[in-house]
Motif scaffolding. Sequence first.
Motif, PDB file in Angstrom:
ATOM      1  N   ASN A  42       0.850  -1.198   0.000  1.00  0.00           N
ATOM      2  CA  ASN A  42       0.000   0.000   0.000  1.00  0.00           C
ATOM      3  C   ASN A  42       0.882   1.242   0.000  1.00  0.00           C
ATOM      4  N   ILE A  43       1.360   1.610  -1.170  1.00  0.00           N
ATOM      5  CA  ILE A  43       2.225   2.782  -1.315  1.00  0.00           C
ATOM      6  C   ILE A  43       1.386   3.939  -1.856  1.00  0.00           C
ATOM      7  N   PRO A  44       1.388   5.088  -1.203  1.00  0.00           N
ATOM      8  CA  PRO A  44       0.578   6.223  -1.692  1.00  0.00           C
ATOM      9  C   PRO A  44       0.981   6.644  -3.099  1.00  0.00           C
ATOM     10  N   ASN A  45       0.004   7.185  -3.820  1.00  0.00           N
ATOM     11  CA  ASN A  45       0.252   7.669  -5.183  1.00  0.00           C
ATOM     12  C   ASN A  45      -0.060   9.159  -5.308  1.00  0.00           C
ATOM     13  N   PHE A  76      14.568  -4.678 -17.896  1.00  0.00           N
ATOM     14  CA  PHE A  76      15.183  -4.017 -19.045  1.00  0.00           C
ATOM     15  C   PHE A  76      14.156  -3.201 -19.835  1.00  0.00           C
ATOM     16  N   LYS A  77      12.916  -3.660 -19.806  1.00  0.00           N
ATOM     17  CA  LYS A  77      11.864  -3.002 -20.587  1.00  0.00           C
ATOM     18  C   LYS A  77      11.134  -1.907 -19.810  1.00  0.00           C
ATOM     19  N   ASN A  78      11.332  -1.891 -18.494  1.00  0.00           N
ATOM     20  CA  ASN A  78      10.567  -0.987 -17.641  1.00  0.00           C
ATOM     21  C   ASN A  78      11.475   0.110 -17.075  1.00  0.00           C
ATOM     22  N   LEU A  79      10.922   1.321 -16.964  1.00  0.00           N
ATOM     23  CA  LEU A  79      11.707   2.447 -16.449  1.00  0.00           C
ATOM     24  C   LEU A  79      11.738   2.507 -14.924  1.00  0.00           C
ATOM     25  N   GLY A  80      11.020   1.612 -14.272  1.00  0.00           N
ATOM     26  CA  GLY A  80      11.096   1.533 -12.830  1.00  0.00           C
ATOM     27  C   GLY A  80      10.097   2.413 -12.111  1.00  0.00           C
ATOM     28  N   ILE A  81      10.252   2.465 -10.791  1.00  0.00           N
ATOM     29  CA  ILE A  81       9.353   3.222  -9.929  1.00  0.00           C
ATOM     30  C   ILE A  81      10.172   4.254  -9.172  1.00  0.00           C
ATOM     31  N   ARG A  82       9.689   5.491  -9.168  1.00  0.00           N
ATOM     32  CA  ARG A  82      10.363   6.556  -8.419  1.00  0.00           C
ATOM     33  C   ARG A  82       9.421   7.067  -7.342  1.00  0.00           C
ATOM     34  N   MET A  83       9.969   7.223  -6.141  1.00  0.00           N
ATOM     35  CA  MET A  83       9.158   7.623  -4.992  1.00  0.00           C
ATOM     36  C   MET A  83       9.850   8.749  -4.227  1.00  0.00           C
ATOM     37  N   PHE A  98       8.888   5.520   4.934  1.00  0.00           N
ATOM     38  CA  PHE A  98       7.817   6.227   5.631  1.00  0.00           C
ATOM     39  C   PHE A  98       7.322   7.377   4.753  1.00  0.00           C
ATOM     40  N   PHE A  99       5.998   7.394   4.497  1.00  0.00           N
ATOM     41  CA  PHE A  99       5.421   8.383   3.589  1.00  0.00           C
ATOM     42  C   PHE A  99       4.408   9.271   4.310  1.00  0.00           C
ATOM     43  N   LEU A 100       4.490  10.574   4.053  1.00  0.00           N
ATOM     44  CA  LEU A 100       3.412  11.485   4.413  1.00  0.00           C
ATOM     45  C   LEU A 100       2.296  11.348   3.380  1.00  0.00           C
ATOM     46  N   GLY A 109       3.613   4.904 -11.517  1.00  0.00           N
ATOM     47  CA  GLY A 109       2.396   4.461 -10.838  1.00  0.00           C
ATOM     48  C   GLY A 109       1.736   3.277 -11.520  1.00  0.00           C
ATOM     49  N   HIS A 110       1.765   3.249 -12.850  1.00  0.00           N
ATOM     50  CA  HIS A 110       1.170   2.128 -13.566  1.00  0.00           C
ATOM     51  C   HIS A 110       1.969   0.844 -13.322  1.00  0.00           C
ATOM     52  N   THR A 111       3.286   0.969 -13.301  1.00  0.00           N
ATOM     53  CA  THR A 111       4.127  -0.191 -12.990  1.00  0.00           C
ATOM     54  C   THR A 111       3.773  -0.749 -11.626  1.00  0.00           C
TER      55      THR A 111
END
Length: 349
Positions: A42-45, A76-83, A98-100, A109-111
């Motif tokens: 459950n990571i906020p978006n 290799f095909k995916n640009l990854g997730i940035r948080m 830890f996220f506010l 987000g789609h990944t």
Amino acid sequence: MIINKNELTSVTLKADYVNEMIIDGRKTIVMVVKTNYFLKTNIPNKANSREYTGSKNKAVKEMVHTLRNDPESFRFKNLGIRMVATEIIRNGNEVKLFFLPEEGIFNGGHTYKILRVNGNSNAYVYVTVEVNLPKEKLIDISVALNMSKKVEEFSKGEKIGAHDWIKDALPQESIIYKEGDEGEHHVTDVLKVANIFKVGKGNKYLESSFQISLLRKAKIVRENNEKQILSYTRYLLPDIWYLYKELRSNKVIQSNLPGRFSKKGELLQGMALVFIYGIQYMTEVNKNNIPVLKKDYSIEQALMTCEKLSKEVGKVINKPPFKDTKAEWVYRETKFQDRIKRLFADELL
């Protein structure tokens, strides 16, 4: 800054590789993580400019296909997730984030949504976590990173809080405020309705406001993003938005107009805006430069007036030069608008 722990969301990821850096005095973590660690997380978006747009997005289908049929090539095909996170606690290759509420994923987000359901132990994804980025910088970064598919102007508006006055005016309405949202109505439609009551010089409605509502949606959205110049309509908006919805679904009005002015059981939006344009005569701009209903008028009376005059509007349409003209061109025609305006003026003045 004092942080209320109750506001924080935490997620723990176990990585196969972790690199921790200090760049310009700010901490950055780069990880390579097996995708199955994202299952049911459950990571906020909230930091993202978009919400998940679902299977209609071609990239979503491609990601699912790769995870199922060629998981080893996913990273290799995916640009990854940035948080962005407020803080991290690292214990070897195990990292607790830890996220506010306003933090979380700002790109990828789609990944992430795909991995929550389809992650597996044979596929890896790159994860970058920036620690404690300033909120004002995060907005610009998020929009810039989403430029591979240009972020819609109304989504930018949601990101910068330009829609907050609409939320205050219509708290119970189901409205799409950004790409990927679910709702019954679109924020751009709300802005079109509000724009009809845009005030110009001398405490009078701007003469061009109706044409702009019909033809220049992008201009209205852009101006709202930059200055929220329609926010003073918030006091009239609940009544007028109610009228707009009633007009769209009103069977009496639809029966009094030629069939081409309805689609799928609803009055065409442009025609509903024509009636609202006529209802301007039931409103006035008060001494504070704010549009309000005139004394002794109600929005229920406005709807009854529209129903009554729809017979006359139908007669106008069924005569030359409008009789055989495509619906969209009828209500865009200045001569038609003037005729309707006169009908309402005669009735209400």
